[in-house]
Design a protein around this motif. Structure first.
Motif, PDB file in Angstrom:
ATOM      1  N   VAL A  57       0.862  -1.173   0.000  1.00  0.00           N
ATOM      2  CA  VAL A  57       0.000   0.000   0.000  1.00  0.00           C
ATOM      3  C   VAL A  57       0.900   1.225   0.000  1.00  0.00           C
ATOM      4  CG1 VAL A  57      -1.786   1.273   1.239  1.00  0.00           C
ATOM      5  CG2 VAL A  57      -1.784  -1.233   1.301  1.00  0.00           C
ATOM      6  N   ALA A 105      -3.997   2.837   7.167  1.00  0.00           N
ATOM      7  CA  ALA A 105      -3.967   1.872   6.069  1.00  0.00           C
ATOM      8  C   ALA A 105      -4.199   0.453   6.584  1.00  0.00           C
ATOM      9  CB  ALA A 105      -2.641   1.969   5.325  1.00  0.00           C
ATOM     10  N   GLU A 133      -7.125  -2.120   5.331  1.00  0.00           N
ATOM     11  CA  GLU A 133      -6.767  -3.386   4.693  1.00  0.00           C
ATOM     12  C   GLU A 133      -7.124  -4.602   5.545  1.00  0.00           C
ATOM     13  OE1 GLU A 133      -5.420  -3.764   1.592  1.00  0.00           O
ATOM     14  OE2 GLU A 133      -5.731  -1.608   1.342  1.00  0.00           O
TER      15      GLU A 133
END
Length: 291
Positions: free
Chosen positions: A10, A102, A106
């Motif tokens: 990412v 993030a 995720e």
């Protein structure tokens, strides 16, 4: 045997316009009682270096993410006079939260343990001062406060001298050569300035701070573990204790790993450290089944 599949990647976009990768190694069979782990690298160590360690944790059911410090590895941060700031505050207030955001996207909303190596653990400690509710603990591996009084006399004198000279070098050059830290490349001058204050005095309020970090550190109550590795002159147990002393209200533990795994190379042969990490998580940070 640990898996060798490539991690998910990412891209994180930092406020200064630079980018860095967040590498995610997912557990094939997640242990829902255990929090995820965010790895914070040591100085001049790229995120990919920690993949064997991350894969070993994932084999035990723990989701792991590895972030990149600004100016290291695959980070696009521009080091020098024209680059943006990259001190302890930027890591604690901007970069670690970006990585946690993030991870939540995720992996789903879940608790996280910060696992810092060397300087990475110092940055993790300063993030604890912000009382992020997602973070339920901190593990410091081969880490330390650089405070010079936490070392044998000769090494401590070198640190004290370095805490005076290196900020001057950074001010003149816009960076500090990594060789001053036994590393390669260049280190952001802002990061070295904060490091030097910590090395010289044992306490440090980062430049450009938006809060009183020392007050925040005094109120941290999440548990913390430091694993000191035998024959590691860069992070002896005394210096690890000084790092945890920044968290006077927290339940802290120092463990000494008797095998001389190396200041960095423990991450490449991670079995002993993984065992300690899992045992501590199960004692201090796991969610009991049924909750």
């Amino acid at each position: 045997m640990t898996k060798t599949v490539d991690p998910d990647r990412v891209e994180l976009q930092h406020p200064d316009g630079s980018t860095s990768p967040l590498l995610i190694v997912r557990a094939a069979r997640r242990d829902e009682s255990r929090p995820a782990v965010l790895v914070l690298p040591g100085i001049a160590v790229g995120a990919r270096y920690y993949l064997p360690f991350a894969r070993a944790l994932a084999d035990a059911g723990v989701d792991v993410a590895i972030t990149e410090l600004r100016g290291q590895g695959e980070s696009t941060h521009r080091i020098g006079r024209r680059g943006g700031p990259a001190g302890y505050h930027e890591s604690a207030a901007e970069d670690i939260p970006l990585a946690l955001d993030a991870m939540q996207r995720e992996l789903g909303p879940r608790p996280v343990v910060l696992l810092g190596h060397s300087m990475g653990a110092q940055l993790g400690v300063y993030h604890l001062a912000r009382h992020d509710p997602r973070v339920v603990g901190l593990i410091a591996v081969a880490s330390q406060s650089p405070y010079h009084r936490g070392y044998p006399a000769e090494f401590g004198r070198k640190l004290r001298f370095g805490s005076i000279i290196m900020p001057l070098v950074g001010r003149l050059a816009g960076h500090v050569p990594g060789r001053f830290f036994g590393a390669t490349g260049r280190v952001p001058a802002d990061r070295v300035r904060d490091w030097a204050e910590l090395a010289g005095t044992g306490v440090m309020q980062p430049a450009r701070a938006d809060l009183d970090y020392l007050d925040g550190l005094a109120r941290v109550t999440v548990p913390a573990l430091a694993v000191s590795i035998a024959d590691d002159p860069l992070a002896p147990a005394s210096a690890a204790r000084n790092l945890l002393a920044l968290l006077p209200a927290a339940r802290t533990t120092v463990e000494v790993e008797p095998q001389p795994l190396g200041h960095n190379t423990w991450a490449r042969r991670p079995d002993q450290i993984v065992a300690r990490v899992l045992a501590w998580i199960d004692r201090e940070a796991a969610t009991p089944q049924g909750e």
